[in-house]
Design a protein around this motif. Structure first.
Motif, mmCIF file in Angstrom:
data_model
loop_
_atom_site.group_PDB
_atom_site.id
_atom_site.type_symbol
_atom_site.label_atom_id
_atom_site.label_comp_id
_atom_site.label_asym_id
_atom_site.label_seq_id
_atom_site.Cartn_x
_atom_site.Cartn_y
_atom_site.Cartn_z
ATOM 1 N N LEU A 123 13.696 -15.995 21.002
ATOM 2 C CA LEU A 123 14.151 -15.253 19.835
ATOM 3 C C LEU A 123 14.245 -16.192 18.639
ATOM 4 O O LEU A 123 14.895 -17.230 18.709
ATOM 5 C CB LEU A 123 15.522 -14.618 20.088
ATOM 6 C CG LEU A 123 15.646 -13.709 21.310
ATOM 7 C CD1 LEU A 123 17.055 -13.157 21.404
ATOM 8 C CD2 LEU A 123 14.626 -12.592 21.266
ATOM 9 N N TYR A 124 13.563 -15.815 17.577
ATOM 10 C CA TYR A 124 13.555 -16.606 16.352
ATOM 11 C C TYR A 124 14.231 -15.822 15.238
ATOM 12 O O TYR A 124 13.868 -14.674 14.991
ATOM 13 C CB TYR A 124 12.123 -16.919 15.913
ATOM 14 C CG TYR A 124 11.415 -17.898 16.803
ATOM 15 C CD1 TYR A 124 11.268 -19.231 16.415
ATOM 16 C CD2 TYR A 124 10.877 -17.506 18.017
ATOM 17 C CE1 TYR A 124 10.600 -20.137 17.232
ATOM 18 C CE2 TYR A 124 10.212 -18.401 18.832
ATOM 19 C CZ TYR A 124 10.081 -19.719 18.435
ATOM 20 O OH TYR A 124 9.423 -20.613 19.237
ATOM 21 N N SER A 158 10.025 -11.707 2.251
ATOM 22 C CA SER A 158 10.299 -13.114 2.005
ATOM 23 C C SER A 158 11.791 -13.457 1.947
ATOM 24 O O SER A 158 12.170 -14.534 2.370
ATOM 25 C CB SER A 158 9.596 -13.578 0.736
ATOM 26 O OG SER A 158 10.077 -12.835 -0.360
ATOM 27 N N ASN A 159 12.630 -12.559 1.429
ATOM 28 C CA ASN A 159 14.058 -12.858 1.340
ATOM 29 C C ASN A 159 14.867 -12.231 2.466
ATOM 30 O O ASN A 159 16.069 -12.433 2.560
ATOM 31 C CB ASN A 159 14.616 -12.387 -0.004
ATOM 32 C CG ASN A 159 14.055 -13.195 -1.153
ATOM 33 O OD1 ASN A 159 13.855 -14.398 -1.010
ATOM 34 N ND2 ASN A 159 13.787 -12.549 -2.267
ATOM 35 N N GLU A 160 14.204 -11.488 3.294
ATOM 36 C CA GLU A 160 14.856 -10.767 4.363
ATOM 37 C C GLU A 160 15.228 -11.714 5.516
ATOM 38 O O GLU A 160 14.541 -12.692 5.773
ATOM 39 C CB GLU A 160 13.864 -9.711 4.873
ATOM 40 C CG GLU A 160 14.476 -8.631 5.699
ATOM 41 C CD GLU A 160 13.439 -7.580 6.098
ATOM 42 O OE1 GLU A 160 13.780 -6.791 6.964
ATOM 43 O OE2 GLU A 160 12.319 -7.583 5.560
ATOM 44 N N ILE A 161 16.316 -11.396 6.185
ATOM 45 C CA ILE A 161 16.689 -12.111 7.409
ATOM 46 C C ILE A 161 16.433 -11.151 8.557
ATOM 47 O O ILE A 161 16.912 -10.024 8.554
ATOM 48 C CB ILE A 161 18.169 -12.548 7.392
ATOM 49 C CG1 ILE A 161 18.427 -13.512 6.237
ATOM 50 C CG2 ILE A 161 18.555 -13.177 8.725
ATOM 51 C CD1 ILE A 161 19.890 -13.860 6.037
ATOM 52 N N PHE A 162 15.635 -11.593 9.525
ATOM 53 C CA PHE A 162 15.334 -10.730 10.659
ATOM 54 C C PHE A 162 15.059 -11.582 11.893
ATOM 55 O O PHE A 162 14.980 -12.807 11.811
ATOM 56 C CB PHE A 162 14.155 -9.798 10.345
ATOM 57 C CG PHE A 162 12.857 -10.494 10.043
ATOM 58 C CD1 PHE A 162 11.877 -10.643 11.020
ATOM 59 C CD2 PHE A 162 12.597 -10.974 8.768
ATOM 60 C CE1 PHE A 162 10.678 -11.277 10.732
ATOM 61 C CE2 PHE A 162 11.401 -11.598 8.467
ATOM 62 C CZ PHE A 162 10.432 -11.753 9.453
ATOM 63 N N LYS A 163 14.945 -10.918 13.039
ATOM 64 C CA LYS A 163 14.773 -11.603 14.311
ATOM 65 C C LYS A 163 13.485 -11.141 14.989
ATOM 66 O O LYS A 163 13.217 -9.949 15.057
ATOM 67 C CB LYS A 163 15.983 -11.337 15.206
ATOM 68 C CG LYS A 163 16.105 -12.313 16.373
ATOM 69 C CD LYS A 163 17.330 -12.031 17.223
ATOM 70 C CE LYS A 163 18.593 -12.576 16.615
ATOM 71 N NZ LYS A 163 19.734 -12.510 17.556
ATOM 72 N N VAL A 164 12.711 -12.120 15.481
ATOM 73 C CA VAL A 164 11.459 -11.860 16.182
ATOM 74 C C VAL A 164 11.618 -12.296 17.632
ATOM 75 O O VAL A 164 12.060 -13.417 17.899
ATOM 76 C CB VAL A 164 10.276 -12.621 15.538
ATOM 77 C CG1 VAL A 164 8.972 -12.294 16.252
ATOM 78 C CG2 VAL A 164 10.167 -12.304 14.049
ATOM 79 N N GLY A 165 11.255 -11.411 18.580
ATOM 80 C CA GLY A 165 11.351 -11.715 20.002
ATOM 81 C C GLY A 165 9.981 -11.814 20.644
ATOM 82 O O GLY A 165 9.082 -11.026 20.344
ATOM 83 N N PHE A 166 9.818 -12.802 21.518
ATOM 84 C CA PHE A 166 8.579 -13.026 22.255
ATOM 85 C C PHE A 166 8.869 -13.016 23.758
ATOM 86 O O PHE A 166 9.859 -13.600 24.202
ATOM 87 C CB PHE A 166 7.996 -14.405 21.921
ATOM 88 C CG PHE A 166 7.563 -14.560 20.500
ATOM 89 C CD1 PHE A 166 6.254 -14.301 20.125
ATOM 90 C CD2 PHE A 166 8.459 -14.989 19.529
ATOM 91 C CE1 PHE A 166 5.844 -14.464 18.806
ATOM 92 C CE2 PHE A 166 8.063 -15.152 18.211
ATOM 93 C CZ PHE A 166 6.748 -14.892 17.846
ATOM 94 N N ASN A 177 14.204 -7.381 15.534
ATOM 95 C CA ASN A 177 13.524 -6.472 14.612
ATOM 96 C C ASN A 177 12.041 -6.310 14.919
ATOM 97 O O ASN A 177 11.434 -5.297 14.582
ATOM 98 C CB ASN A 177 13.673 -6.972 13.172
ATOM 99 C CG ASN A 177 15.124 -7.151 12.785
ATOM 100 O OD1 ASN A 177 15.645 -8.258 12.851
ATOM 101 N ND2 ASN A 177 15.792 -6.081 12.421
ATOM 102 N N VAL A 178 11.446 -7.350 15.526
ATOM 103 C CA VAL A 178 10.021 -7.351 15.849
ATOM 104 C C VAL A 178 9.855 -7.939 17.239
ATOM 105 O O VAL A 178 10.442 -8.979 17.550
ATOM 106 C CB VAL A 178 9.218 -8.225 14.843
ATOM 107 C CG1 VAL A 178 7.724 -8.209 15.178
ATOM 108 C CG2 VAL A 178 9.455 -7.787 13.417
ATOM 109 N N VAL A 179 9.048 -7.277 18.092
ATOM 110 C CA VAL A 179 8.683 -7.825 19.396
ATOM 111 C C VAL A 179 7.191 -8.106 19.358
ATOM 112 O O VAL A 179 6.390 -7.235 19.007
ATOM 113 C CB VAL A 179 9.021 -6.854 20.548
ATOM 114 C CG1 VAL A 179 8.371 -7.307 21.859
ATOM 115 C CG2 VAL A 179 10.521 -6.735 20.732
#
Length: 128
Positions: free
Chosen positions: A30-31, A2-10, A64-66
């Motif tokens: 990229l979000y 919840s407090n983490e900053i990360f990036k999700v790619g589609f 961080n996540v695809v």
């Protein structure tokens, strides 16, 4: 998370709908996620499609996540070696998939593609 900053790619072709096969997309959405909410969205052109280019590109973008429909084993191995979480089996609108992911309702079906696909539609289903 919840407090983490990360990036999700589609993987995508139009920035709105998920491209079913990671290696066939023309763009990536990229979000940046902060405190459980999307705070930034970028649509970037995919690099030239050469062997291993897309996974390396995701690593360079600090994703961080695809999330995608499917991908080959080598792409999966490269992403995992780069400490990127991979969620397979998604389909539909990217905004809906992201919402499901952030709510903890997106489950990878783990379907790795064993060979080259030219049409991949309908083979993967998002599990909610």
């Amino acid at each position: 998370m919840s407090n983490e900053i990360f990036k999700v790619g589609f993987s995508t072709n139009d920035g709105a709908i998920l491209e079913g096969h990671f290696g066939h997309c023309k763009k990536f959405a990229l979000y940046t996620i902060e405190k459980g909410k999307a705070v930034n969205k970028e649509i970037i052109d995919a690099p030239e499609h050469t062997h291993g280019a897309f996974p390396k590109f995701m690593i360079e973008q600090k994703v961080n996540v695809v999330i995608t429909g499917g991908m080959g084993q080598k792409a999966m191995d490269t992403l995992k070696a780069g400490k990127i979480e991979v969620i397979l089996g998604a389909s539909g609108k990217i905004e809906d998939i992201l919402k499901a992911y952030l709510e903890g309702n997106l489950v990878s079906d783990g379907a790795v593609c064993a060979h080259e696909h030219h049409e991949h539609h309908g083979e993967h289903n998002c599990k909610h």
